[in-house]
Design a protein around this motif. Structure first.
Motif, short mmCIF file in Angstrom:
data_model
loop_
_atom_site.label_atom_id
_atom_site.label_comp_id
_atom_site.label_asym_id
_atom_site.label_seq_id
_atom_site.Cartn_x
_atom_site.Cartn_y
_atom_site.Cartn_z
N UNK A 67 6.58 -19.20 -11.27
CA UNK A 67 6.20 -17.82 -11.02
C UNK A 67 7.41 -16.92 -10.83
N UNK A 68 8.54 -17.52 -10.48
CA UNK A 68 9.75 -16.73 -10.30
C UNK A 68 10.18 -16.06 -11.60
N UNK A 69 9.81 -16.69 -12.72
CA UNK A 69 10.18 -16.13 -14.02
C UNK A 69 9.38 -14.88 -14.36
N UNK A 70 8.37 -14.53 -13.56
CA UNK A 70 7.54 -13.38 -13.86
C UNK A 70 8.12 -12.08 -13.32
N UNK A 71 9.26 -12.13 -12.68
CA UNK A 71 9.85 -10.93 -12.10
C UNK A 71 10.22 -9.94 -13.20
N UNK A 72 10.20 -8.63 -12.89
CA UNK A 72 10.58 -7.64 -13.90
C UNK A 72 11.98 -7.88 -14.40
N UNK A 73 12.23 -7.45 -15.61
CA UNK A 73 13.54 -7.66 -16.22
C UNK A 73 14.52 -6.64 -15.67
N UNK A 74 15.72 -7.11 -15.29
CA UNK A 74 16.75 -6.22 -14.76
C UNK A 74 17.70 -5.82 -15.86
N UNK A 75 18.07 -4.54 -15.88
CA UNK A 75 19.13 -4.06 -16.75
C UNK A 75 20.00 -3.11 -15.97
N UNK A 76 21.25 -3.09 -16.27
CA UNK A 76 22.18 -2.24 -15.55
C UNK A 76 22.24 -0.87 -16.20
N UNK A 105 15.50 -28.55 -23.63
CA UNK A 105 16.58 -28.38 -22.66
C UNK A 105 16.98 -26.92 -22.51
N UNK A 106 16.95 -26.17 -23.63
CA UNK A 106 17.27 -24.75 -23.56
C UNK A 106 16.22 -24.00 -22.73
N UNK A 107 14.96 -24.34 -22.93
CA UNK A 107 13.89 -23.67 -22.19
C UNK A 107 14.00 -24.00 -20.70
N UNK A 108 14.21 -25.27 -20.39
CA UNK A 108 14.31 -25.67 -18.99
C UNK A 108 15.55 -25.08 -18.33
N UNK A 109 16.61 -24.91 -19.12
CA UNK A 109 17.85 -24.42 -18.54
C UNK A 109 17.93 -22.91 -18.43
N UNK A 110 16.90 -22.20 -18.90
CA UNK A 110 16.90 -20.74 -18.84
C UNK A 110 16.57 -20.29 -17.42
N UNK A 111 17.58 -19.87 -16.68
CA UNK A 111 17.39 -19.48 -15.28
C UNK A 111 17.18 -17.99 -15.11
N UNK A 112 17.68 -17.19 -16.05
CA UNK A 112 17.58 -15.75 -15.95
C UNK A 112 16.80 -15.19 -17.12
N UNK A 113 16.25 -14.01 -16.90
CA UNK A 113 15.53 -13.33 -17.96
C UNK A 113 16.51 -12.63 -18.89
N UNK A 128 18.28 -9.71 -20.64
CA UNK A 128 18.54 -8.32 -20.32
C UNK A 128 18.14 -7.44 -21.50
N UNK A 129 18.20 -6.15 -21.28
CA UNK A 129 17.76 -5.21 -22.32
C UNK A 129 18.53 -5.40 -23.62
N UNK A 130 19.86 -5.55 -23.52
CA UNK A 130 20.68 -5.68 -24.73
C UNK A 130 20.34 -6.95 -25.50
N UNK A 131 20.08 -8.04 -24.78
CA UNK A 131 19.76 -9.29 -25.47
C UNK A 131 18.39 -9.26 -26.11
#
Length: 473
Positions: A11-20, A153-161, A163-166
């Protein structure tokens, strides 16, 4: 559920996406669909069929891709290389099919890299954002064909959402690859759609047409002169009136020009990492020159797909024309034999970065091209076409196709540095040289190359499967 369905999305992955952006949190809407990302991922994998990203970086090709992408970006108001490519392709403003191919290959591999890197993170993000459990299961199951161990492994290792640019980078890469799918074997790369094909079929590359037009104009000039001077030859005239008297030329460059005229070699083959070696001999009282040329356009066979270009080739010439006799006499005055013809080129950029071999080859070609063009204006002041080094390559081929010697198409392919006898169809024409004096092919004794030329075998053609010969002093 299967093990694939139990991929640990939290559920932590459901947080809004942060952009600077001014310190604010911005939610980025999805511009591509989940299915589009999967389809583009499959295409990105296909683009790696022949060469991995590591291979491209190791050989310096990736650096060229980045330069091409930057060049395209500068040509469009959006500064987006993908949009710039599609705009240029839609208007068909390419200078040649090769230009279109080079930019397409670069952008496809760059888009594929972004997709392979960002898609697993994007998939995790979409699935964790999906509130409907049935829809979530459907999304996960749609990934099954793509979920090998590396992707897991890539999916499991994805810790951050993302960003806008990506997210924007992934959107642009996916949309581009869906419109311009990869063609790693180049089976249809230069083919246009059937609607465009009718318009393009009768149009040659501008550069190729220019070389052929120049040769045709020079041969017409020779035919007119031959009415008064039967033995007139435009190449001998070029040598006698422009090359020999020029005070700005040293003998080393004169030897390079003579070699161009005698062998039809590529100008880039005078680069410092390649070069042409010349040895002399006196056979039965006849002075002879033996040229050993390191090939410029060479690639290895990969996965059953044949490479291109001869690694080296040898052309033996009996000295009969003016430039051949001059070159033989010039070598007789030198203490060191054989001689090696190489033209210097800047090895580093102003920033100190090392130039790629292809860029150094290009600079040698441009430098020699400017020299030949300047001399051509001296020899033929009324010629409306530009004389270039490749005109000598076309004239060498035309002499061969006009006949009068005992060699066949495989010998010509070997002399030009080609792996296939079919490639020579783009060079010269028998009609342009037929009946003209001064054929350089008549003095060619023998041609040898590093690998056999691809064509139906002939009984009288000797095997060329032998190690590279060493020239003796």
């Amino acid at each position: 559920m299967t093990r694939i369905d139990r991929t640990p999305f939290t559920d932590q992955d459901k947080a809004p996406q942060d952009t600077d952006v001014d310190g604010r949190h911005i939610w980025v809407s999805k511009q591509i669909t989940f299915e589009q990302s999967i389809e583009a991922y499959d295409l990105a994998v296909q683009s790696n069929a022949l060469h991995s990203f590591e291979d491209l970086v190791h050989t310096g090709t990736w650096h060229k891709y980045e330069q091409r992408a930057a060049s395209l970006a500068r040509k469009h108001p959006s500064h987006d290389p993908f949009i710039s490519y599609l705009s240029t392709d839609h208007a068909n403003r390419w200078t040649s099919p090769n230009s279109r191919q080079s930019y397409r290959s670069a952008l496809i591999r760059m888009a594929a890299r972004d997709i392979l890197e960002l898609s697993p993170v994007y998939w995790r993000q979409v699935i964790t954002d999906e509130m409907n459990e049935d829809h979530r299961i459907h999304l996960i199951r749609s990934l099954k064909p793509n979920l090998d161990q590396d992707v897991r492994n890539q999916i499991k290792g994805a810790k951050e959402r993302l960003c806008f640019k990506k997210v924007d980078k992934l959107n642009r890469a996916v949309l581009f690859l869906l419109q311009v799918p990869p063609d790693p074997h180049h089976t249809a790369l230069r083919e246009r759609s059937s609607e465009e094909g009718d318009a393009d079929a009768n149009r040659e590359s501008r550069t190729l047409a220019s070389k052929k037009a120049t040769l045709l104009a020079l041969n017409r000039h020779q035919r007119r002169k031959a009415k008064t001077f039967p033995n007139y030859d435009w190449r001998s005239h070029f040598w006698a009136t422009a090359v020999l008297p020029d005070d700005h030329l040293d003998d080393h460059r004169r030897a390079c020009i003579a070699t161009l005229m005698l062998t039809g070699c590529r100008p880039s083959e005078f680069s410092d990492d390649l070069g042409v070696a010349i040895h002399t001999s006196d056979t039965d009282g006849h002075p002879c020159l033996h040229f050993e040329i390191a090939g410029a356009k060479v690639s290895d066979e990969i996965d059953g797909h044949p490479g291109k270009g001869q690694i080296w080739r040898q052309i033996d010439v009996r000295c009969q024309t003016d430039e051949a006799i001059w070159l033989f006499d010039h070598m007789g005055k030198l203490d060191q034999k054989p001689i090696f013809l190489k033209l210097p080129a800047v090895a580093h950029k102003q920033s100190g970065e090392l130039l790629m071999p292809s860029e150094r080859h290009r600079r040698v070609t441009v430098s020699l091209g400017k020299l030949i063009t300047r001399l051509g204006k001296i020899a033929f002041p009324h010629l409306r076409h530009k004389l270039t080094p490749y005109v000598f390559r076309h004239s060498f081929t035309s002499d061969f196709k006009a006949g009068g010697h005992e060699m066949d198409a495989r010998d010509l392919a070997g002399a030009l540095g080609h792996q296939s006898a079919r490639t020579q169809q783009h060079y010269g024409s028998a009609n342009t040289a037929r009946g003209l004096a001064g054929s350089r092919m008549l003095q060619v004794i023998e041609v040898r190359s590093s690998t056999p030329v691809r064509q139906p075998a002939r009984q009288s053609y000797p095997s060329t499967e032998h190690p590279r010969p060493q020239l003796k002093s």
